[in-house]
Design a protein around this motif. Structure first.
Motif, PDB file in Angstrom:
ATOM      1  N   PRO A   7       0.837  -1.208   0.000  1.00  0.00           N
ATOM      2  CA  PRO A   7       0.000   0.000   0.000  1.00  0.00           C
ATOM      3  C   PRO A   7       0.866   1.250   0.000  1.00  0.00           C
ATOM      4  O   PRO A   7       2.021   1.211   0.425  1.00  0.00           O
ATOM      5  CB  PRO A   7      -0.789  -0.123   1.307  1.00  0.00           C
ATOM      6  CG  PRO A   7       0.078  -0.957   2.185  1.00  0.00           C
ATOM      7  CD  PRO A   7       0.798  -1.915   1.272  1.00  0.00           C
ATOM      8  N   PRO A   8       0.305   2.351  -0.482  1.00  0.00           N
ATOM      9  CA  PRO A   8       1.076   3.600  -0.449  1.00  0.00           C
ATOM     10  C   PRO A   8       1.335   4.045   0.996  1.00  0.00           C
ATOM     11  O   PRO A   8       0.513   3.817   1.876  1.00  0.00           O
ATOM     12  CB  PRO A   8       0.181   4.609  -1.179  1.00  0.00           C
ATOM     13  CG  PRO A   8      -1.089   3.914  -1.515  1.00  0.00           C
ATOM     14  CD  PRO A   8      -1.010   2.500  -1.068  1.00  0.00           C
TER      15      PRO A   8
ATOM     16  N   ARG B  19      -3.828  -2.169   2.179  1.00  0.00           N
ATOM     17  CA  ARG B  19      -4.669  -1.584   1.128  1.00  0.00           C
ATOM     18  C   ARG B  19      -6.038  -1.210   1.685  1.00  0.00           C
ATOM     19  O   ARG B  19      -6.624  -0.217   1.280  1.00  0.00           O
ATOM     20  CB  ARG B  19      -4.849  -2.569  -0.037  1.00  0.00           C
ATOM     21  CG  ARG B  19      -3.710  -2.571  -0.996  1.00  0.00           C
ATOM     22  CD  ARG B  19      -3.755  -1.359  -1.889  1.00  0.00           C
ATOM     23  NE  ARG B  19      -2.546  -1.318  -2.690  1.00  0.00           N
ATOM     24  CZ  ARG B  19      -2.275  -0.361  -3.540  1.00  0.00           C
ATOM     25  NH1 ARG B  19      -3.099   0.634  -3.732  1.00  0.00           N
ATOM     26  NH2 ARG B  19      -1.154  -0.375  -4.220  1.00  0.00           N
ATOM     27  N   GLU B  20      -6.559  -2.018   2.597  1.00  0.00           N
ATOM     28  CA  GLU B  20      -7.850  -1.728   3.196  1.00  0.00           C
ATOM     29  C   GLU B  20      -7.812  -0.403   3.960  1.00  0.00           C
ATOM     30  O   GLU B  20      -8.742   0.399   3.877  1.00  0.00           O
ATOM     31  CB  GLU B  20      -8.292  -2.879   4.108  1.00  0.00           C
ATOM     32  CG  GLU B  20      -8.663  -4.142   3.368  1.00  0.00           C
ATOM     33  CD  GLU B  20      -7.474  -4.926   2.816  1.00  0.00           C
ATOM     34  OE1 GLU B  20      -6.306  -4.711   3.251  1.00  0.00           O
ATOM     35  OE2 GLU B  20      -7.704  -5.753   1.906  1.00  0.00           O
ATOM     36  N   GLU B  21      -6.719  -0.175   4.697  1.00  0.00           N
ATOM     37  CA  GLU B  21      -6.551   1.091   5.425  1.00  0.00           C
ATOM     38  C   GLU B  21      -6.469   2.254   4.440  1.00  0.00           C
ATOM     39  O   GLU B  21      -7.080   3.298   4.644  1.00  0.00           O
ATOM     40  CB  GLU B  21      -5.281   1.010   6.271  1.00  0.00           C
ATOM     41  CG  GLU B  21      -5.003   2.232   7.124  1.00  0.00           C
ATOM     42  CD  GLU B  21      -3.690   2.104   7.864  1.00  0.00           C
ATOM     43  OE1 GLU B  21      -2.926   3.106   7.851  1.00  0.00           O
ATOM     44  OE2 GLU B  21      -3.406   1.029   8.428  1.00  0.00           O
ATOM     45  N   TRP B  22      -5.724   2.068   3.355  1.00  0.00           N
ATOM     46  CA  TRP B  22      -5.611   3.100   2.321  1.00  0.00           C
ATOM     47  C   TRP B  22      -6.977   3.416   1.727  1.00  0.00           C
ATOM     48  O   TRP B  22      -7.366   4.570   1.608  1.00  0.00           O
ATOM     49  CB  TRP B  22      -4.644   2.620   1.239  1.00  0.00           C
ATOM     50  CG  TRP B  22      -4.694   3.408  -0.031  1.00  0.00           C
ATOM     51  CD1 TRP B  22      -4.118   4.632  -0.259  1.00  0.00           C
ATOM     52  CD2 TRP B  22      -5.354   3.037  -1.242  1.00  0.00           C
ATOM     53  NE1 TRP B  22      -4.391   5.042  -1.547  1.00  0.00           N
ATOM     54  CE2 TRP B  22      -5.139   4.080  -2.172  1.00  0.00           C
ATOM     55  CE3 TRP B  22      -6.096   1.938  -1.638  1.00  0.00           C
ATOM     56  CZ2 TRP B  22      -5.654   4.039  -3.461  1.00  0.00           C
ATOM     57  CZ3 TRP B  22      -6.597   1.887  -2.929  1.00  0.00           C
ATOM     58  CH2 TRP B  22      -6.375   2.935  -3.817  1.00  0.00           C
ATOM     59  N   ALA B  23      -7.737   2.364   1.341  1.00  0.00           N
ATOM     60  CA  ALA B  23      -9.039   2.568   0.702  1.00  0.00           C
ATOM     61  C   ALA B  23     -10.043   3.200   1.660  1.00  0.00           C
ATOM     62  O   ALA B  23     -10.892   3.986   1.244  1.00  0.00           O
ATOM     63  CB  ALA B  23      -9.567   1.247   0.167  1.00  0.00           C
ATOM     64  N   ALA B  24      -9.953   2.862   2.953  1.00  0.00           N
ATOM     65  CA  ALA B  24     -10.907   3.369   3.933  1.00  0.00           C
ATOM     66  C   ALA B  24     -10.797   4.872   4.132  1.00  0.00           C
ATOM     67  O   ALA B  24     -11.752   5.501   4.590  1.00  0.00           O
ATOM     68  CB  ALA B  24     -10.718   2.639   5.264  1.00  0.00           C
TER      69      ALA B  24
ATOM     70  N   ALA C  23      -7.424  -5.118  -6.693  1.00  0.00           N
ATOM     71  CA  ALA C  23      -6.129  -5.726  -6.391  1.00  0.00           C
ATOM     72  C   ALA C  23      -5.072  -4.929  -7.138  1.00  0.00           C
ATOM     73  O   ALA C  23      -5.323  -4.445  -8.249  1.00  0.00           O
ATOM     74  CB  ALA C  23      -6.107  -7.187  -6.813  1.00  0.00           C
ATOM     75  N   TRP C  24      -3.914  -4.769  -6.531  1.00  0.00           N
ATOM     76  CA  TRP C  24      -2.830  -3.999  -7.136  1.00  0.00           C
ATOM     77  C   TRP C  24      -1.589  -4.876  -7.134  1.00  0.00           C
ATOM     78  O   TRP C  24      -1.144  -5.361  -6.087  1.00  0.00           O
ATOM     79  CB  TRP C  24      -2.606  -2.717  -6.340  1.00  0.00           C
ATOM     80  CG  TRP C  24      -3.799  -1.820  -6.437  1.00  0.00           C
ATOM     81  CD1 TRP C  24      -3.970  -0.801  -7.335  1.00  0.00           C
ATOM     82  CD2 TRP C  24      -4.992  -1.883  -5.656  1.00  0.00           C
ATOM     83  NE1 TRP C  24      -5.205  -0.234  -7.147  1.00  0.00           N
ATOM     84  CE2 TRP C  24      -5.868  -0.875  -6.134  1.00  0.00           C
ATOM     85  CE3 TRP C  24      -5.442  -2.692  -4.620  1.00  0.00           C
ATOM     86  CZ2 TRP C  24      -7.125  -0.645  -5.604  1.00  0.00           C
ATOM     87  CZ3 TRP C  24      -6.702  -2.478  -4.085  1.00  0.00           C
ATOM     88  CH2 TRP C  24      -7.521  -1.455  -4.573  1.00  0.00           C
ATOM     89  N   LEU C  25      -1.040  -5.090  -8.317  1.00  0.00           N
ATOM     90  CA  LEU C  25       0.096  -5.989  -8.488  1.00  0.00           C
ATOM     91  C   LEU C  25       1.286  -5.229  -9.051  1.00  0.00           C
ATOM     92  O   LEU C  25       1.121  -4.225  -9.745  1.00  0.00           O
ATOM     93  CB  LEU C  25      -0.267  -7.124  -9.439  1.00  0.00           C
ATOM     94  CG  LEU C  25      -1.569  -7.873  -9.157  1.00  0.00           C
ATOM     95  CD1 LEU C  25      -1.800  -8.945 -10.209  1.00  0.00           C
ATOM     96  CD2 LEU C  25      -1.582  -8.460  -7.757  1.00  0.00           C
ATOM     97  N   CYS C  26       2.474  -5.761  -8.783  1.00  0.00           N
ATOM     98  CA  CYS C  26       3.676  -5.144  -9.334  1.00  0.00           C
ATOM     99  C   CYS C  26       4.726  -6.210  -9.623  1.00  0.00           C
ATOM    100  O   CYS C  26       4.703  -7.308  -9.064  1.00  0.00           O
ATOM    101  CB  CYS C  26       4.231  -4.083  -8.386  1.00  0.00           C
ATOM    102  SG  CYS C  26       4.816  -4.719  -6.799  1.00  0.00           S
TER     103      CYS C  26
END
Length: 149
Positions: free
Chosen positions: A32-33, A39-44, A63-66
């Motif tokens: 997450p950034p 990611r859940e914390e970021w999206a919230a 979903a974010w992949l790299c």
């Protein structure tokens, strides 16, 4: 300096599609950034619209992949309400090593295609000796071909 790109796939269910593309590309879940731990914390931290059916799922079905080596483009997989209706206008090509003779390259293309079928993809069309058109679990087309030698 060239501009970097990210790719985004729309989908009905992000988790199984992300699992397929992690297998296909050797990608991993993107962290997450900062400063978020998940990611859940970021999206919230976004205020979802009241009529958003994904509001109960803070990641919004995404979903974010790299690429773990940081070379390939990032891949975002985002749930959308509408189904896929037509052939992709843009698709990915998965390239196997291009060295060796035509029979050797075709065998590598076949082996990769079989691996991706086992992961949930399907063969759409084979152009024998050249490339295989495939579809991921949600029908997004991509090709398996040999890299230039």
């Amino acid at each position: 300096m060239a501009t970097r790109i990210d790719l985004t796939l729309d989908c009905a269910d992000a988790r199984p599609l992300a699992a397929f593309w992690k297998t296909a590309l050797g990608y991993v879940d993107e962290p997450p950034p900062a400063p978020f731990a998940t990611r859940e914390e970021w999206a919230a931290h976004f205020d979802p619209p009241e009529d958003d059916p994904d509001a109960a799922d803070p990641a919004g079905g995404g979903a974010w992949l790299c690429d773990p080596d940081g070379v390939g483009p990032r891949l975002s997989i985002l749930r959308v309400p509408e189904p896929k209706r037509a052939k992709n206008r843009l698709h990915m090509d998965i390239r196997v090593p291009g060295h060796g003779g035509p029979a050797e390259r075709w065998e590598r293309i076949g082996a990769e295609s079989r691996r991706l079928v086992a992961a949930g993809g399907r063969v759409v069309t084979e152009f024998e000796g050249h490339h295989v058109v495939m579809a991921d679990p949600e029908g997004n087309e991509f090709c398996v071909a040999a890299a230039p030698a």
